[in-house]
Structures are given as C-alpha cells and as structure tokens.
Enzyme design. Sequence first.
Site, PDB file in Angstrom:
ATOM      1  N   GLY A  18      51.874  43.373  38.189  1.00 23.25           N
ATOM      2  CA  GLY A  18      52.603  44.286  37.168  1.00 23.25           C
ATOM      3  C   GLY A  18      51.879  45.130  36.372  1.00 23.25           C
ATOM      4  N   ASN A  20      51.380  48.591  36.667  1.00 21.72           N
ATOM      5  CA  ASN A  20      52.263  49.747  36.627  1.00 21.72           C
ATOM      6  C   ASN A  20      53.397  49.169  35.506  1.00 21.72           C
ATOM      7  OD1 ASN A  20      51.571  52.056  38.359  1.00 21.72           O
ATOM      8  ND2 ASN A  20      50.986  50.438  39.541  1.00 21.72           N
ATOM      9  N   MET A  96      57.363  44.236  46.900  1.00 14.85           N
ATOM     10  CA  MET A  96      56.938  44.278  48.141  1.00 14.85           C
ATOM     11  C   MET A  96      57.978  43.883  49.300  1.00 14.85           C
ATOM     12  SD  MET A  96      53.983  45.356  47.657  1.00 14.85           S
ATOM     13  CE  MET A  96      53.102  45.204  48.914  1.00 14.85           C
ATOM     14  N   LEU A  98      61.516  45.193  51.331  1.00 18.76           N
ATOM     15  CA  LEU A  98      62.548  46.478  51.647  1.00 18.76           C
ATOM     16  C   LEU A  98      63.721  46.134  50.773  1.00 18.76           C
ATOM     17  CD1 LEU A  98      62.797  48.815  53.483  1.00 18.76           C
ATOM     18  CD2 LEU A  98      63.902  47.581  55.019  1.00 18.76           C
ATOM     19  N   ASN A 113      60.117  54.840  43.662  1.00 15.64           N
ATOM     20  CA  ASN A 113      59.135  54.023  44.160  1.00 15.64           C
ATOM     21  C   ASN A 113      57.691  54.561  43.956  1.00 15.64           C
ATOM     22  OD1 ASN A 113      57.963  51.553  45.463  1.00 15.64           O
ATOM     23  ND2 ASN A 113      57.682  53.113  47.369  1.00 15.64           N
ATOM     24  N   HIS A 115      53.809  54.771  45.512  1.00 13.42           N
ATOM     25  CA  HIS A 115      52.997  54.224  46.955  1.00 13.42           C
ATOM     26  C   HIS A 115      51.500  54.700  46.615  1.00 13.42           C
ATOM     27  CE1 HIS A 115      52.253  52.799  50.711  1.00 13.42           C
ATOM     28  NE2 HIS A 115      51.746  53.934  51.034  1.00 13.42           N
TER      29      HIS A 115
HETATM   30  C1  GRF Z   1      50.520  49.419  43.219  1.00 13.87           C
HETATM   31  O1  GRF Z   1      49.269  50.167  43.728  1.00 13.87           O
HETATM   32  C2  GRF Z   1      51.669  50.324  43.497  1.00 13.87           C
HETATM   33  O2  GRF Z   1      51.496  51.620  44.244  1.00 13.87           O
HETATM   34  C3  GRF Z   1      51.979  49.311  44.937  1.00 13.87           C
HETATM   35  O3  GRF Z   1      51.934  47.971  44.541  1.00 13.87           O
HETATM   36  C4  GRF Z   1      50.716  48.041  43.490  1.00 13.87           C
HETATM   37  C5  GRF Z   1      51.576  47.339  42.487  1.00 13.87           C
HETATM   38  O4  GRF Z   1      50.409  46.924  41.588  1.00 13.87           O
HETATM   39  N1  GRF Z   1      53.264  49.791  45.483  1.00 13.87           N
HETATM   40  P1  GRF Z   1      51.099  46.116  40.168  1.00 13.87           P
HETATM   41  O5  GRF Z   1      51.511  45.029  40.366  1.00 13.87           O
HETATM   42  O6  GRF Z   1      51.826  47.265  39.514  1.00 13.87           O
HETATM   43  O7  GRF Z   1      49.816  45.791  39.476  1.00 13.87           O
END
Ligand code: GRF
Length: 206
Positions: A18, A20, A96, A98, A113, A115
Amino acid sequence: MGNAIRKLRIGVLISGSGTNLQVILDGAAKDVLDVDVRVVISNKAEAFGLERARQAGVAAVHVDPTSFPDASAYNIAVREVLVEHGVDFVVMAGYMKLLGTEVLDAFPNRVLNIHPALLPSFPGAHGISDAFDYGVKVTGVTVHFANAVFDEGPIIAQEPVHVAEDDTLETLEAKIHEVEYRLYPAALQLLAEGRLIIEGRKVRIR
Ligand code: GRF
C-alpha cells in the site's frame, strides 16, 4: 486545490504493502489532493495497507474471498462495503484480483487502476520484471480507467522510465515506484477537478 471543489469520495482496493495508498492518504491529509478516502478494502488480511488506513483514521476492511462461495458473491460483498461508505470512485492500488462486473457495473467509468508498465505492453501481475526480462530500453507507468479485462480500459496518463545499462530489477522497481507516486495523485487530482472526459477508448484532459 483546497476547499474550492467538493472532494472526491474514494474507496481504495489493495492487496499488499500500500505504498501508493500511503501517497494518496498523505496528499488527502495535507489537503493537496482533493480526495476523501472513505474506505480501504483488501482481499488479503495481512496487507500492510490496511494498517496504513487505520493509522490515517480511515476504515479498513478485509473482505476474504475464501469465505464466499464464488467470485461473484465476493465481488458483491466488496460492492456493498464501497456503497456503505458512500464511495463515488474506486481506486485500485496494487489490487491483485480481477475486479468483477458486480463492482464495475455499479461504478461505470468510475474505477481507476495503476499499472507499472506502459500498457498495452506487459499487462498482468509482473509488469516491471516482465519488461526488464524482455530487455526493453523504455518502460513506465500507466494510470487508466478499469474495465472487465485485466489492465485494459481508457488510458488517463502514462510516463516513461528509461532502463539504464546498469539498472537491476531492484533499481528499476525503485524508479517505477517514484513515478507512480507522482502520476497517480496527479491523475486523481484531474479527476477531482472534473477534467477527465472519456470519449470511447480515449480520455481527453480539458
Ligand atoms: C504498484 O507497482 C502498482 O502499480 C501495482 O502494484 C504495486 C502496488 O504497490 N499494480 P503498493 O501496494 O502500492 O506498494
């Protein structure tokens, strides 16, 4: 920014650390991001992002896929939590799984989302290492509206990241995450300001 606009009420879906999510929570707390994180939902009980949410005083909910008979029932439960918390937009940040149509149909054009590759290249759970192993010289980050196909849907923002001769997978990951921490909040702020217009496959920024 600030009080001029009504804050975007979001629910964040996570599966892991988490980081992000943390950037979003920090931006909201500092009032530099016009979002109100109403709830954080994880499909994994041990996801550290749930702890980040609690620390920020945000509702943290584990919805356990194994406690439902099928994916549809699980997605309905996720939808119910989002609706209960008055969410307008759903933000996937390292989620992670769908996302089912049960959720997508309840939030049409309202699910985002991020990516860690330049879509449509290297979709899937290993975007960074797949690009690195392929030997590309440029990869990057994509923020997009989500639909029922994994890592598909209209692209909001992309930023390239060059793969240097001396990059390892670890240094490349670090560079990608740095870009993510800028690109996702920037896209969310455009959304909060009502500046993203979906026209078919394309997103126009006005
Ligand atoms: C990020 O690299 C995002 O792009 C991908 O999963 C990762 C999540 O990292 N979908 P975090 O949980 O935000 O540290």
